[in-house]
Write an enzyme that holds these catalytic residues in place. Structure first.
Site, short mmCIF file in Angstrom:
data_model
loop_
_atom_site.label_atom_id
_atom_site.label_comp_id
_atom_site.label_asym_id
_atom_site.label_seq_id
_atom_site.Cartn_x
_atom_site.Cartn_y
_atom_site.Cartn_z
N SER A 75 0.85 -1.19 0.00
CA SER A 75 0.00 0.00 0.00
C SER A 75 0.88 1.24 0.00
CB SER A 75 -0.89 -0.01 1.26
OG SER A 75 -1.46 1.26 1.48
N ARG A 99 -23.55 -4.93 -45.83
CA ARG A 99 -22.45 -4.37 -45.04
C ARG A 99 -23.04 -3.42 -44.01
NH1 ARG A 99 -19.12 -3.41 -48.80
NH2 ARG A 99 -18.18 -5.46 -48.49
#
Length: 461
Positions: A283, A322
């Site tokens: 930490s 498409r």
């Protein structure tokens, strides 16, 4: 196999790659590798068309020689893509200019942008799937060893985060192994059945190649080492969606392992720990911390990978021949899903190969509820005489009394003359041995390990 480039030019930058990618997968899906995969398509197309007689034979070597991504300005191609809506248009223009002469006239002959983009992705996906299968193999081997080593290591099984019944840590590891076995099988299946070239020309008919279209397609597939599909799949995005889904399933299996390990690392639990390393899990303010950083990064990567799967599924609902947007979302989502799944796998591999198991703490936690985890066993022993529901109510009342008095469940039950007469003192005491109440755990562990080993067997050709 596509060779990943050595460059740093990735579409999503590099600052977070150490957290949410692996070096190998990041290189495989960086910008240069993406361009090279499309250029590999163009080179293979030229060779295929020359072999079939669609373009002059001398054009193919010139086109192939120019299909080297290191020769192109990635930034310029990326900026120019905005005008055409995809990367293939400026790539083809740049490739044509680079070749020049008569050969340049035959670049991208009869193809469309989607052919280059989709086929290029399939080349990348093939290599990406191979990387993931290899990583899952290492993870599975480590979990297989854990399952065997800890088949008799008793711990509390937990449902709804509460103690349920005794289980073995080997069974938990076997459960993880089963998920990895299924994930690896799915990745291998998708590699074998979902990959294919894309080659259909402007609208999926190959009309510009006349009657030679099918022959060119077959030769192109051989050149790229990809399967030839029954027809072009411009508007059928199920192949890509299946790859994405396999990545999501894999991420889920990896995330499950990571979450369990993180929960087991809680201070109040302390049953298993990620392997320690200098500077890992600390930490910025609390020197005593040993955070589950590997599990944390695996979870974050897995959840992000799964969040991308719906984009591929949504792209399946596309417009005519498409799509207008759905197909385009795949370009970001799928490479990122590969990166994230690889990142999760890398973290889980480290955890699986170096997991520190505290068997004594597991037993201590199991005993913490003073026999309550064996209440079901006592109930089932009483059921033939008292009936199941009466036995349930009797033991339930005893558990409440044990909690209220801070006594063991065994002590409370032993004070009940009817129960003692039914089970006997020795019989009652024997019910509170958790090692003998693991049911079919050994058989389940053996089955999971056997399934893994069968998955490792080479398949017949």
């Amino acid at each position: 196999m596509i060779e990943a480039s050595d460059g740093d030019d990735r579409g999503d930058g590099t600052l977070l790659d150490g957290l949410f990618a692996t070096p190998a997968m990041a290189r495989l899906f960086d910008d240069r590798a993406r361009l090279q995969a499309m250029l590999d398509f163009e080179a293979a197309l030229a060779r295929a068309e020359a072999a079939v007689g669609v373009i002059p034979a001398e054009a193919a070597p010139a086109i192939t020689a120019a299909c080297d991504a290191t020769r192109f300005d990635l930034g310029a191609i990326g900026l120019a893509a905005a005008d055409g809506g995809n990367l293939a248009i400026p790539m083809v223009k740049a490739l044509t200019a680079a070749i020049g002469g008569d050969a340049g006239r035959y670049v991208h002959w009869g193809a469309t942008s989607q052919d280059a983009i989709d086929s290029g992705f399939m080349l990348q996906a093939r290599s990406g799937l191979d990387l993931l299968v290899s990583e899952l193999t290492a993870i599975g081997d480590a979990l297989d060893a854990l399952a065997a080593r800890h088949a008799g290591t008793v711990m509390a099984g937990r449902t709804f985060l509460q103690h349920a019944l005794p289980v073995s840590f080997g069974l938990k590891a076997a459960g993880w192994l089963s998920g990895v076995t299924a994930a690896r099988a799915e990745l291998a299946h998708v590699r074998a059945t979902a990959l294919a070239i894309q080659f259909g020309g402007a609208a999926g008919t190959l009309a510009s190649l006349g009657d030679k279209g099918p022959a060119v397609a077959a030769r192109l597939a051989a050149e790229l080492g990809l399967p030839l599909p029954p027809l072009p799949w411009h508007g059928d995005r199920s192949r890509v969606a299946r790859i994405a889904t396999a990545l999501g399933l894999t991420a889920g299996a990896l995330g499950k392992i990571a979450l369990d390990v993180a929960l087991m690392m809680q201070t109040e639990v302390g049953e298993a720990f990620e392997p320690a390393a200098a500077g890992k899990g600390g930490s910025s303010t609390m020197p005593h911390k040993r955070n589950p950083v590997g599990a944390t990064l695996a979870l974050a990567s897995a959840r992000q990978a799964q969040a991308l799967v719906p984009l591929a599924l949504q792209a399946m609902i596309s417009e005519h021949e498409r799509a207008i947007g759905g197909w385009h979302t795949e370009w970001v989502a799928l490479p990122q899903a590969f990166r994230l799944t690889a990142a999760a796998a890398a973290q889980v591999r480290v955890i699986a190969e170096g997991l520190e198991v505290d068997a004594a703490r597991m037993r201590e936690n199991l005993d913490r509820t003073q026999g309550l985890v064996l209440a079901e066993r006592v109930m089932m022993a009483l059921a033939p005489t008292l009936g199941r529901m009466p036995a349930h109510h009797r033991v339930e009342a005893a558990t409440k009394r044990a909690v209220a008095e801070g006594a063991t469940l065994h002590t409370v039950l032993a004070a009940d003359a009817e129960i003692l007469a039914t089970l006997g003192a020795d019989g009652l005491a024997a019910l509170f041995q958790p090692e003998s109440y693991l049911g079919a755990s050994d058989a389940f562990i053996a089955a999971a390990r056997d399934a893994w080993r069968r998955g490792n067997e080479p398949r017949g050709g």
